[in-house]
Design a protein around this motif. Structure first.
Motif, mmCIF file in Angstrom:
data_model
loop_
_atom_site.group_PDB
_atom_site.id
_atom_site.type_symbol
_atom_site.label_atom_id
_atom_site.label_comp_id
_atom_site.label_asym_id
_atom_site.label_seq_id
_atom_site.Cartn_x
_atom_site.Cartn_y
_atom_site.Cartn_z
ATOM 1 N N GLU A 177 -16.531 -48.702 -79.219
ATOM 2 C CA GLU A 177 -15.637 -47.609 -79.604
ATOM 3 C C GLU A 177 -16.490 -46.356 -79.823
ATOM 4 N N VAL A 178 -16.418 -45.447 -78.884
ATOM 5 C CA VAL A 178 -17.322 -44.302 -78.873
ATOM 6 C C VAL A 178 -16.533 -43.019 -78.678
ATOM 7 N N VAL A 179 -17.000 -41.949 -79.332
ATOM 8 C CA VAL A 179 -16.418 -40.632 -79.145
ATOM 9 C C VAL A 179 -17.526 -39.680 -78.697
ATOM 10 N N LEU A 180 -17.224 -38.900 -77.683
ATOM 11 C CA LEU A 180 -18.167 -37.905 -77.158
ATOM 12 C C LEU A 180 -17.758 -36.539 -77.694
ATOM 13 N N ASP A 181 -18.656 -35.920 -78.463
ATOM 14 C CA ASP A 181 -18.351 -34.603 -79.000
ATOM 15 C C ASP A 181 -18.676 -33.551 -77.944
ATOM 16 N N ASP A 182 -17.687 -33.266 -77.105
ATOM 17 C CA ASP A 182 -17.868 -32.348 -75.979
ATOM 18 C C ASP A 182 -17.379 -30.943 -76.302
ATOM 19 N N ARG A 183 -17.221 -30.622 -77.579
ATOM 20 C CA ARG A 183 -16.742 -29.300 -77.963
ATOM 21 C C ARG A 183 -17.815 -28.240 -77.724
ATOM 22 N N ALA A 184 -17.362 -27.041 -77.494
ATOM 23 C CA ALA A 184 -18.272 -25.895 -77.326
ATOM 24 C C ALA A 184 -18.624 -25.347 -78.701
ATOM 25 N N GLU A 185 -19.306 -26.184 -79.499
ATOM 26 C CA GLU A 185 -19.721 -25.804 -80.842
ATOM 27 C C GLU A 185 -21.233 -25.962 -80.981
ATOM 28 N N ARG A 186 -21.788 -25.312 -81.992
ATOM 29 C CA ARG A 186 -23.211 -25.447 -82.278
ATOM 30 C C ARG A 186 -23.504 -26.883 -82.717
#
Length: 562
Positions: free
Chosen positions: A500-509
């Motif tokens: 169970e994995v989440v990829l933080d692909d947001r355009a954030e620092r």
């Protein structure tokens, strides 16, 4: 899952009015939102955690042979009337009427409803039966507080056992006790089994599972030496021997006490310490007045009074009821000479002499009271609140008080519902016999809150791996094409392996992403950066220990698998 497509409304500021740690962090981390007092919306992350809690409970229920049901949440009034609990439940029960004028209730609990299903049982060969469900419960809680800890609408895992005899009930009870210990251990909740009162449920052998928690409203009395533990409503302690000294031969004497209204007043104005006073309380128990006597420095536990009297409902008497019965107002009340009202006294008053109490005349008290000589006590019972430092009855060590929240409760119901609702089976001797019941509950959302109360730090929630919304968060530290591609490869590999994995692909620092991952409480974070990739490595951070180690890209899967 990709963070950019998830609904995780994290908050940077502390939410106003959220005092409990779990309330504050579940709001900040985007797990819950309040709809109204005592009613919360569970957002996607909370739903994932809740599902895992339910699955842990379901696995352990299956392990002891329990079968899952789903019974209605709305109940006809007549079945509650038949059991005798329609009026007992009072204002906590949500009641309504349908378009045909039929009275209904939103279920607070399901003893009655499961018992109706048990009417299908025909023979002792059908027993034992262990039945459970996950169902929404409704309670018109007068003071909802602390987020998910005290609410008006919640999910309960409630299970019920039906056995032929007491020996069978003992086995079902022990099975649930062991299952509950395993459940709370797997959930990361340090639950303490404690002796408790059954309250309105009746029955015997009541055990609550209590989680130490600053936001809890229940006090547990525990002995750190021998392990004795009991809810304050059930706790007992050794009463030290008291030497009444000169009071042994004291004569009963009336004296004026103008302006004295309280225990402290009598101590301050006349030097009669609280431990030498008899406190007289007047209660109405099932419609009848009763005098309740305690030592002046002791507080009454109302549930102990209910249990001692076997009462369905009690309340403090109103001022006019008191004056009509005793001829005086609170502050000058006593039981000396009272013969027309039942008197129940705390054990701390047994054999006491030279005591002081109200004279049942405003502004007057009596000294030299010999309880055995001057007061007609109809019943003796343990009624008082235990204090920290008192002596354990079992081993003689000092008792401690722990603030807790109840996360589970098991007790033996006995025959109350099967006999009242007319459920019987054919016994081995061919005679009809009522099955004997047990009842066992766990509050699901309260367990979720208790986990947060026990597992957090200054930066957010620290979920145990068994219930975390995701096992791993992948955080690309930069927008380089190589970083993005490596993060995607790792993400795909873990997904294919069932992680169970989440990829933080947001355009954030990167700092924003790190803070959100910590706030949400995901156990492992894989940080993919350009500098590490140049060496063929990434960073793996453990949320619990805060330790970060450098691992090879090809070792990520092996490193995150349990």
């Amino acid at each position: 899952m990709r963070w950019s497509s998830l609904f995780i409304p994290t908050l940077r500021q502390e939410p106003a009015g959220a005092e409990a740690v779990s309330h504050r962090l579940l709001l900040r981390a985007g797990f819950i939102r309040q709809l109204a007092a005592g009613h919360y919306s569970l957002l996607p992350l909370a739903v994932r955690v809740r599902a895992k809690i339910i699955e842990v409970i379901r696995e352990e229920m299956s392990e002891i042979g329990a079968q899952e049901f789903l019974l209605p949440a709305m109940h006809p009034a007549e079945i509650w009337r038949k059991s005798g609990r329609w009026d007992v439940m009072g204002e906590e029960m949500f009641r309504l009427m349908d378009r045909r004028g039929a009275e209904l209730a939103l279920g607070m609990t399901h003893e009655e409803i499961f018992t109706t299903v048990a009417g299908e049982l025909r023979s002792y060969r059908d027993l034992p039966q262990l039945w459970y469900q996950f169902q929404t419960k409704f309670r018109d809680e007068p003071r909802p507080k602390s987020g998910l800890i005290r609410v008006r609408e919640f999910t309960m895992k409630d299970s019920y056992s039906f056995d032929l005899d007491a020996a069978g009930l003992d086995r079902s009870f022990d099975l649930h006790h062991a299952a509950y210990r395993r459940i709370f251990a797997r959930l990361g909740i340090p639950a303490i089994p404690v002796q408790a009162s059954n309250g309105t449920m009746g029955g015997s052998d009541s055990v609550e599972f209590m989680c130490p928690c600053d936001a809890g409203e229940d006090i547990v009395v525990r002995c750190p030496n021998c392990g004795y533990a009991a809810n304050m409503e059930k706790a007992v302690a050794l009463l030290p021997d008291v030497d009444d000294g000169d009071g042994v031969d004291a004569e009963l004497s009336r004296f004026a006490t103008p302006g004295v209204r309280t225990i402290d007043d009598l101590d301050r104005e006349f030097g009669v310490t609280a431990d030498r006073q008899i406190k007289t309380l007047v209660y109405v128990a099932d419609g009848e007045l009763v005098l309740v006597l305690l030592r002046g420095d002791h507080a009454l536990i109302e549930q102990k009074l209910i249990d001692a009297l076997g009462a369905i409902a009690i309340r403090p008497a109103h001022a006019e009821e008191i004056h009509s019965a005793l001829g005086a107002n609170p502050g000058s009340l006593g039981a000396v000479g009272v013969t027309d009202l039942p008197v129940i006294a705390d054990e701390s008053l047994r054999h006491r002499r030279g005591m002081t109490t109200g004279a049942n005349a405003d502004g007057f008290h009596l000294s030299g009271v010999d309880v055995g000589r001057d007061i007609v006590v109809g019943r003796w019972a343990d009624l008082r609140q235990i204090a920290a430092g008192e002596t354990c009855l079992t081993c003689g060590d000092e008792l401690e008080l722990i603030r807790t929240v109840e996360v589970g409760h098991i007790f033996k119901l006995g025959y109350k519902f099967t006999e009242t609702l007319g459920v019987s089976v054919l016994g081995p001797d061919g005679q009809l016999v009522a099955p004997i019941m047990g009842s066992y509950g766990i509050g699901v959302e309260r367990a979720l809150a208790a986990i947060v109360e026990c597992h957090h730090d200054d930066d957010g929630i620290v979920w145990p791996a068994s219930v975390a919304p995701f096992a791993v968060a992948i955080v690309p530290a930069g927008t380089d094409e190589a970083v993005t591609e490596a993060a995607e490869r790792i993400y795909g590999e873990l997904r294919r392996a069932g992680v169970e994995v989440v990829l933080d692909d947001r355009a954030e620092r990167p700092g924003v992403k790190f803070r959100d991952v910590e706030l949400v409480g995901i156990p492992l974070r894989v940080t993919v950066g350009a500098r590490g990739l140049a060496q063929g490595t990434v960073e793996l951070t453990d949320r619990t220990t805060r330790e970060t180690r450098v691992i090879r890209v090809e070792d990520v899967l092996a490193s995150v698998l349990p």
